[in-house]
Design a protein around this motif. Structure first.
Motif, PDB file in Angstrom:
ATOM      1  N   ALA A 355       0.775  -1.170  -0.053  1.00  0.00           N
ATOM      2  CA  ALA A 355      -0.058  -0.007  -0.003  1.00  0.00           C
ATOM      3  C   ALA A 355       0.782   1.385   0.033  1.00  0.00           C
ATOM      4  N   ARG A 356       2.033   1.108   0.513  1.00  0.00           N
ATOM      5  CA  ARG A 356       3.079   2.293   0.560  1.00  0.00           C
ATOM      6  C   ARG A 356       3.956   2.371  -0.734  1.00  0.00           C
ATOM      7  N   GLY A 357       3.404   1.646  -1.604  1.00  0.00           N
ATOM      8  CA  GLY A 357       4.425   1.616  -3.167  1.00  0.00           C
ATOM      9  C   GLY A 357       5.611   0.681  -3.288  1.00  0.00           C
ATOM     10  N   TRP A 358       5.841  -0.065  -2.381  1.00  0.00           N
ATOM     11  CA  TRP A 358       6.794  -1.172  -2.429  1.00  0.00           C
ATOM     12  C   TRP A 358       6.408  -2.111  -3.588  1.00  0.00           C
ATOM     13  N   THR A 359       7.426  -2.408  -4.401  1.00  0.00           N
ATOM     14  CA  THR A 359       7.295  -3.390  -5.311  1.00  0.00           C
ATOM     15  C   THR A 359       7.190  -4.696  -4.578  1.00  0.00           C
ATOM     16  N   ASN A 360       6.837  -5.960  -5.237  1.00  0.00           N
ATOM     17  CA  ASN A 360       6.967  -6.991  -4.817  1.00  0.00           C
ATOM     18  C   ASN A 360       8.489  -7.338  -4.674  1.00  0.00           C
ATOM     19  N   GLN A 361       9.591  -7.112  -5.683  1.00  0.00           N
ATOM     20  CA  GLN A 361      10.841  -7.386  -5.350  1.00  0.00           C
ATOM     21  C   GLN A 361      11.315  -6.810  -4.322  1.00  0.00           C
ATOM     22  N   GLU A 362      11.075  -5.461  -3.873  1.00  0.00           N
ATOM     23  CA  GLU A 362      11.433  -4.693  -2.558  1.00  0.00           C
ATOM     24  C   GLU A 362      11.131  -5.659  -1.419  1.00  0.00           C
ATOM     25  N   ILE A 363       9.586  -5.858  -1.233  1.00  0.00           N
ATOM     26  CA  ILE A 363       9.241  -6.629  -0.480  1.00  0.00           C
ATOM     27  C   ILE A 363      10.036  -8.042  -0.004  1.00  0.00           C
ATOM     28  N   ALA A 364       9.987  -8.652  -1.030  1.00  0.00           N
ATOM     29  CA  ALA A 364      10.720  -9.874  -1.060  1.00  0.00           C
ATOM     30  C   ALA A 364      12.042 -10.030  -0.684  1.00  0.00           C
ATOM     31  N   LYS A 365      12.839  -8.916  -0.908  1.00  0.00           N
ATOM     32  CA  LYS A 365      14.010  -8.968  -0.311  1.00  0.00           C
ATOM     33  C   LYS A 365      14.175  -8.326   1.184  1.00  0.00           C
ATOM     34  N   HIS A 366      13.362  -7.349   1.367  1.00  0.00           N
ATOM     35  CA  HIS A 366      13.326  -7.060   2.905  1.00  0.00           C
ATOM     36  C   HIS A 366      12.884  -8.156   3.713  1.00  0.00           C
ATOM     37  N   MET A 367      11.906  -8.838   3.329  1.00  0.00           N
ATOM     38  CA  MET A 367      11.241  -9.792   4.435  1.00  0.00           C
ATOM     39  C   MET A 367      12.049 -11.357   4.116  1.00  0.00           C
ATOM     40  N   ASN A 368      13.035 -11.323   3.050  1.00  0.00           N
ATOM     41  CA  ASN A 368      13.748 -12.597   2.911  1.00  0.00           C
ATOM     42  C   ASN A 368      12.751 -13.663   2.433  1.00  0.00           C
ATOM     43  N   ILE A 369      11.845 -13.522   1.611  1.00  0.00           N
ATOM     44  CA  ILE A 369      11.082 -14.350   0.795  1.00  0.00           C
ATOM     45  C   ILE A 369      11.031 -14.217  -0.380  1.00  0.00           C
ATOM     46  N   SER A 370      10.451 -15.108  -1.202  1.00  0.00           N
ATOM     47  CA  SER A 370      10.523 -14.851  -2.748  1.00  0.00           C
ATOM     48  C   SER A 370       9.633 -13.892  -3.271  1.00  0.00           C
ATOM     49  N   SER A 371       9.888 -13.396  -4.378  1.00  0.00           N
ATOM     50  CA  SER A 371       8.682 -12.596  -5.205  1.00  0.00           C
ATOM     51  C   SER A 371       7.527 -13.344  -5.298  1.00  0.00           C
ATOM     52  N   HIS A 372       7.571 -14.632  -5.601  1.00  0.00           N
ATOM     53  CA  HIS A 372       6.401 -15.494  -5.899  1.00  0.00           C
ATOM     54  C   HIS A 372       5.604 -15.400  -4.475  1.00  0.00           C
ATOM     55  N   THR A 373       6.192 -15.662  -3.342  1.00  0.00           N
ATOM     56  CA  THR A 373       5.455 -15.694  -2.133  1.00  0.00           C
ATOM     57  C   THR A 373       4.784 -14.534  -1.852  1.00  0.00           C
ATOM     58  N   VAL A 374       5.650 -13.170  -2.087  1.00  0.00           N
ATOM     59  CA  VAL A 374       4.960 -12.095  -2.010  1.00  0.00           C
ATOM     60  C   VAL A 374       3.497 -11.762  -2.750  1.00  0.00           C
ATOM     61  N   LYS A 375       3.694 -12.186  -3.975  1.00  0.00           N
ATOM     62  CA  LYS A 375       2.611 -12.083  -4.987  1.00  0.00           C
ATOM     63  C   LYS A 375       1.441 -12.887  -4.379  1.00  0.00           C
ATOM     64  N   ARG A 376       1.657 -14.034  -3.845  1.00  0.00           N
ATOM     65  CA  ARG A 376       0.688 -14.908  -3.310  1.00  0.00           C
ATOM     66  C   ARG A 376       0.198 -14.550  -2.026  1.00  0.00           C
ATOM     67  N   TYR A 377       0.808 -13.491  -1.209  1.00  0.00           N
ATOM     68  CA  TYR A 377       0.120 -13.123  -0.204  1.00  0.00           C
ATOM     69  C   TYR A 377      -0.906 -11.993  -0.507  1.00  0.00           C
ATOM     70  N   ILE A 378      -0.211 -11.125  -1.677  1.00  0.00           N
ATOM     71  CA  ILE A 378      -0.985 -10.049  -2.088  1.00  0.00           C
ATOM     72  C   ILE A 378      -2.348 -10.571  -2.503  1.00  0.00           C
ATOM     73  N   SER A 379      -2.298 -11.424  -3.414  1.00  0.00           N
ATOM     74  CA  SER A 379      -3.522 -12.076  -3.979  1.00  0.00           C
ATOM     75  C   SER A 379      -4.276 -12.644  -2.912  1.00  0.00           C
ATOM     76  N   THR A 380      -3.892 -13.158  -1.759  1.00  0.00           N
ATOM     77  CA  THR A 380      -4.611 -13.479  -0.775  1.00  0.00           C
ATOM     78  C   THR A 380      -5.418 -12.591  -0.061  1.00  0.00           C
ATOM     79  N   VAL A 381      -4.584 -11.478   0.347  1.00  0.00           N
ATOM     80  CA  VAL A 381      -5.235 -10.351   0.856  1.00  0.00           C
ATOM     81  C   VAL A 381      -6.408  -9.530   0.103  1.00  0.00           C
TER      82      VAL A 381
END
Length: 399
Positions: A355-381
């Motif tokens: 919501a603050r404008g972070w890309t999936n790649q930025e979120i993945a790097k920060h949280m030490n998870i894959s971009s695919h996992t981030v995408k899955r979380y966003i889809s669920t939300v």
């Protein structure tokens, strides 16, 4: 010294046991001691004078040069104890209301709200203003954590009633009133009451520890206004001017800096302040603030605390679920704005960053998870919230 029980004192003085319990809790009987959960009353003690025959709120009329209420109000928050020595400091205090209030503070800030509630209940109507205000404040926030919203609202109302009851308030009493109202409004993300004075009017009148916590609240207020640079400036100034000596305010000051720096995408600075807060908090287990601020810390707990201290992280998340549920019950009806309440903590953090404008790649790097996992979380939300685009997330998130 020979002691008698509450029941024996009640019979001797021809009053109710409940009234004797109240006198004990308020510290109005000289020489009392507490043995476990029972009071021991000196056999030579005399019945306290009926408070109705005294002037109303005598503590409010003390000399301005000796604001005793300051030593009574949130004594642990206002103490520069050494990290790791919190309980030692409390145990060395003289038995009585001040010690029990300090212990209740410890239990609240260490994520044990049930104990805090039990310890302050007897002081909610205490004749000493500082103890009464402390009890109501702790009782309100602790009841948020256990889902007792009516009890929390009762305590907040009692604070208001207590503070407006006296027509001749000294300046330092007004300062505490303004501090309590300001903190409750900002930390619950509620509108400030009309007529609220500017902070520069009451901040100088507060003692150092309370002033440090009030500066945290001021920084939090600026964060909510998205003035992150000024918020960070207040924190840095407060810490450089001595707030770092007071562990509880210092923890909260560092946490609001994490919030600011994550909003500015300066993750290294955010991590620095998170670790500073953790270094202060961990020796005494003062983890409540981490749970309260979880959603605002932008995944920093997942990135830093979870890998290094997994068991502590689990306890913090338990605090988060508990506190945020009560917080939403106050926030959403009062403001008319919904904050998502059916997301997991990881989903919420991911959505907050998105919501603050972070890309999936930025979120993945920060949280030490894959971009695919981030995408899955966003889809669920998006599915849980019934929306279709990530641009719509902001109205369901914290600021």
């Amino acid at each position: 010294m020979e002691y008698i029980t509450v029941q024996e004192a009640a019979k001797k003085w021809k009053i109710s046991e409940r009234l004797v319990q109240r006198y004990c809790a308020e510290g109005r009987i000289d020489g009392i001691r507490k043995f476990g959960k029972s009071w021991g009353i000196p056999s030579s003690a005399v019945k306290p004078q009926d408070p109705r025959k005294k002037k109303k709120h005598p503590v409010l009329r003390r000399s301005r040069s000796q604001p005793i209420v300051f030593s009574e109000f949130m004594p642990l928050m206002n103490t520069p104890f050494k990290p790791g020595c919190c309980l030692d400091y409390i145990n060395e205090m003289e038995d009585g209301p001040r010690k029990e209030i300090a212990l209740a503070e410890y239990h609240y800030f260490s994520g044990q709200p049930e104990k805090a509630i039990q310890e302050v209940e007897l002081y909610l109507t205490c004749s000493e203003a500082g103890y009464r205000l402390s009890s109501c404040w702790i009782y309100a926030y602790a009841n948020l954590s256990v889902g007792q919203i009516q009890h929390a609202q009762y305590a907040l109302t009692e604070i208001k009633n207590t503070l407006v009851a006296n027509d001749e308030k000294a300046p330092y009493i007004c300062a505490i009133e303004d501090f309590v109202v300001f903190a409750a409004s900002i930390l619950l993300h509620l509108p400030l009451p009309e007529g609220m004075p500017p902070t520069q009017e009451f901040l100088p009148l507060l003692p150092s520890g309370l002033r440090a916590f009030a500066l945290y609240v001021q920084a939090h207020f600026l964060y909510l206004k998205e003035d992150y640079g000024k918020s960070v400036g207040i924190v840095e100034g407060a810490l450089n001017m001595g707030a770092s000596r007071y562990p509880i305010p210092a923890i909260y000051l560092h946490l609001v800096s994490v919030m600011d720096y994550m909003s500015l995408k300066q993750t290294q600075q955010a991590q620095k302040h998170l670790l500073a807060a953790w270094e202060i908090a961990r020796p005494d287990d003062l983890i409540e603030g981490f749970g309260e601020h979880h959603g605002l810390l932008g995944g920093m707990l997942e990135a830093v605390i979870k890998p290094g201290w997994p068991e502590d992280f689990k306890r913090i998340i338990a605090i988060t679920y508990r506190f945020s549920a009560g917080w939403r019950k106050i926030h959403n009806p009062e403001t008319g704005h919904d904050v998502a309440d059916d997301l997991t903590t990881t989903e919420f953090v991911t959505a907050m960053l998105a919501a603050r404008g972070w890309t999936n790649q930025e979120i993945a790097k920060h949280m030490n998870i894959s971009s695919h996992t981030v995408k899955r979380y966003i889809s669920t939300v998006l599915q849980k919230l019934g929306i279709h685009q990530r641009q719509e997330l902001k109205k369901y998130m914290l600021k």
